[in-house]
Design an enzyme around this catalytic site. Structure first.
Site, PDB file in Angstrom:
ATOM      1  N   PRO A  79       0.155 -44.072  38.978  1.00  0.00           N
ATOM      2  CG  PRO A  79      -1.473 -46.273  39.176  1.00  0.00           C
ATOM      3  CD  PRO A  79       0.106 -45.165  38.266  1.00  0.00           C
ATOM      4  CD  GLU A 101       1.726 -55.576  35.665  1.00  0.00           C
ATOM      5  OE1 GLU A 101       0.854 -55.022  34.828  1.00  0.00           O
ATOM      6  OE2 GLU A 101       0.817 -55.095  36.405  1.00  0.00           O
ATOM      7  CG  ASP A 158      -8.331 -21.409  36.553  1.00  0.00           C
ATOM      8  OD1 ASP A 158      -9.508 -20.853  36.039  1.00  0.00           O
ATOM      9  OD2 ASP A 158      -7.388 -21.195  36.544  1.00  0.00           O
ATOM     10  NE  ARG A 179      -7.476 -23.256  31.887  1.00  0.00           N
ATOM     11  CZ  ARG A 179      -7.099 -22.602  32.631  1.00  0.00           C
ATOM     12  NH1 ARG A 179      -6.469 -23.499  34.195  1.00  0.00           N
ATOM     13  NH2 ARG A 179      -8.253 -22.016  33.102  1.00  0.00           N
TER      14      ARG A 179
HETATM   15 CL1  6GU Z   1      -0.870 -40.121  36.277  1.00  0.00          CL
HETATM   16  N1  6GU Z   1      -0.435 -42.666  35.240  1.00  0.00           N
HETATM   17  C1  6GU Z   1      -1.156 -43.959  35.483  1.00  0.00           C
HETATM   18  N2  6GU Z   1      -0.612 -45.122  34.428  1.00  0.00           N
HETATM   19  N3  6GU Z   1      -2.127 -44.111  36.232  1.00  0.00           N
HETATM   20  C2  6GU Z   1      -3.366 -42.965  37.058  1.00  0.00           C
HETATM   21  C3  6GU Z   1      -2.405 -41.517  36.729  1.00  0.00           C
HETATM   22  C4  6GU Z   1      -1.610 -41.544  36.757  1.00  0.00           C
HETATM   23  N4  6GU Z   1      -3.025 -41.761  37.841  1.00  0.00           N
HETATM   24  C5  6GU Z   1      -4.487 -42.200  37.955  1.00  0.00           C
HETATM   25  N5  6GU Z   1      -4.160 -43.327  37.476  1.00  0.00           N
END
Ligand code: 6GU
Length: 279
Positions: free
Chosen positions: A118, A145, A202, A187
């Site tokens: 994230p 973590e 798309d 894809r």
């Molecule tokens: Cl790509 N990975 C993780 N662990 N949490 C996330 C994410 C990715 N994207 C949003 N939250």
């Protein structure tokens, strides 16, 4: 294209072998190898994490496990050699033959190391398009973590490291994010989708969301298909579809329309549709 995934939950990645991706594997367009991170542990408990320096909650994944795992997956040696399909050639960078990051003239053939987090840069359709031309993508799934930061600094010698996020929310680990990104990328590889036009139209391809679609019957529960779609006038149908895409995008993602306006990609007709003054 070859995809490698390193994870402590290899079974989470089973869906990669199904449906669209499975067909690409069968047709030799795609190779997938999933590696259990615990193959690179050195203790009887197969520990992959430890307490964070500086204190705080949770656990951090160990560089002494991730480092050798990434070395072996880059070179397809050690436990990572198992997933190698011997009936197809996979060019890779030997450990003693690391190219300069910006070798002048020469293309950088280090694999991309994707780290789902994230805390990463946003993953978008543009990211998927860029990765769709790669020979190799390696995904490093962290849990807890996160992974000791030195792992990614060190991996920069063998990989082009990209930390990416799917959006502003927190997942427990990177596995589900890998499924999402792999599907978005694969894809786009020529030959994976039956119908080539289907991704030229798309959502996001022209900066707009796709408008509504209809199929038979022409009247269903007293609701008629928009007459223009039955007119046989392709120019009119295309114009109507762009109008619908503009209106939907303005309603649900106004910032995308602003970006098009800013880039000079809206014409006079587009503006009159958005202002509700088109005839
Ligand atoms: Cl790509 N990975 C993780 N662990 N949490 C996330 C994410 C990715 N994207 C949003 N939250």
């Amino acid at each position: 294209m070859r995809l490698d995934v390193i994870t402590i939950f290899p079974e989470y990645l089973d869906p990669l072998r199904h449906a669209l991706l499975g067909r690409a594997i069968e047709r030799g367009i795609l190779d997938v190898a999933v590696h259990d991170l615990r193959s690179w542990t050195h203790d009887v408990h197969k520990a992959v994490d430890d307490t964070p320096y500086g204190g705080g909650p949770g656990m951090v994944m160990k560089p002494t496990v991730w480092g050798p795992a990434l070395d072996d997956v880059a070179a397809l040696t050690g436990p990572a050699a198992d997933g190698l399909r011997l009936d197809s050639a996979h060019p890779h960078v030997a450990a003693d033959d690391v190219p300069e990051p910006d070798a002048p003239g020469g293309r950088d053939d280090r694999p991309v190391l994707v780290v789902p987090t994230p805390a990463g840069r946003p993953f978008t359709q543009a990211t998927a398009e860029r990765w769709a031309t790669e020979e190799r993508l390696v995904f490093a799934c962290g849990r807890y973590e996160g992974i000791d930061q030195r792992v990614f600094e060190d991996a920069g010698e063998r990989y082009r490291v990209e930390e990416v996020s799917l959006g502003d929310y927190v997942l427990i680990g990177g596995e589900v994010a890998v499924l999402v990104m792999a599907e978005a990328v694969v894809r786009l590889i020529p030959g994976v989708l039956g119908n080539r036009r289907s991704h030229e139209e798309d959502s996001f391809q022209d900066g707009l969301l796709e408008g509504p679609s209809y199929t038979k019957p022409r009247v269903w529960r007293d609701r008629e298909v928009p007459a223009v779609l039955l007119s046989g006038d392709h120019a009119k149908v295309d114009r109507w579809r762009r109008d619908q895409a503009l209106l939907r995008t303005a309603a649900v993602r106004p910032e995308l329309v602003e970006a098009l306006e800013h880039d000079g990609r809206l014409d006079g007709h587009d503006r009159s549709v958005l202002e509700g003054t088109a005839e």
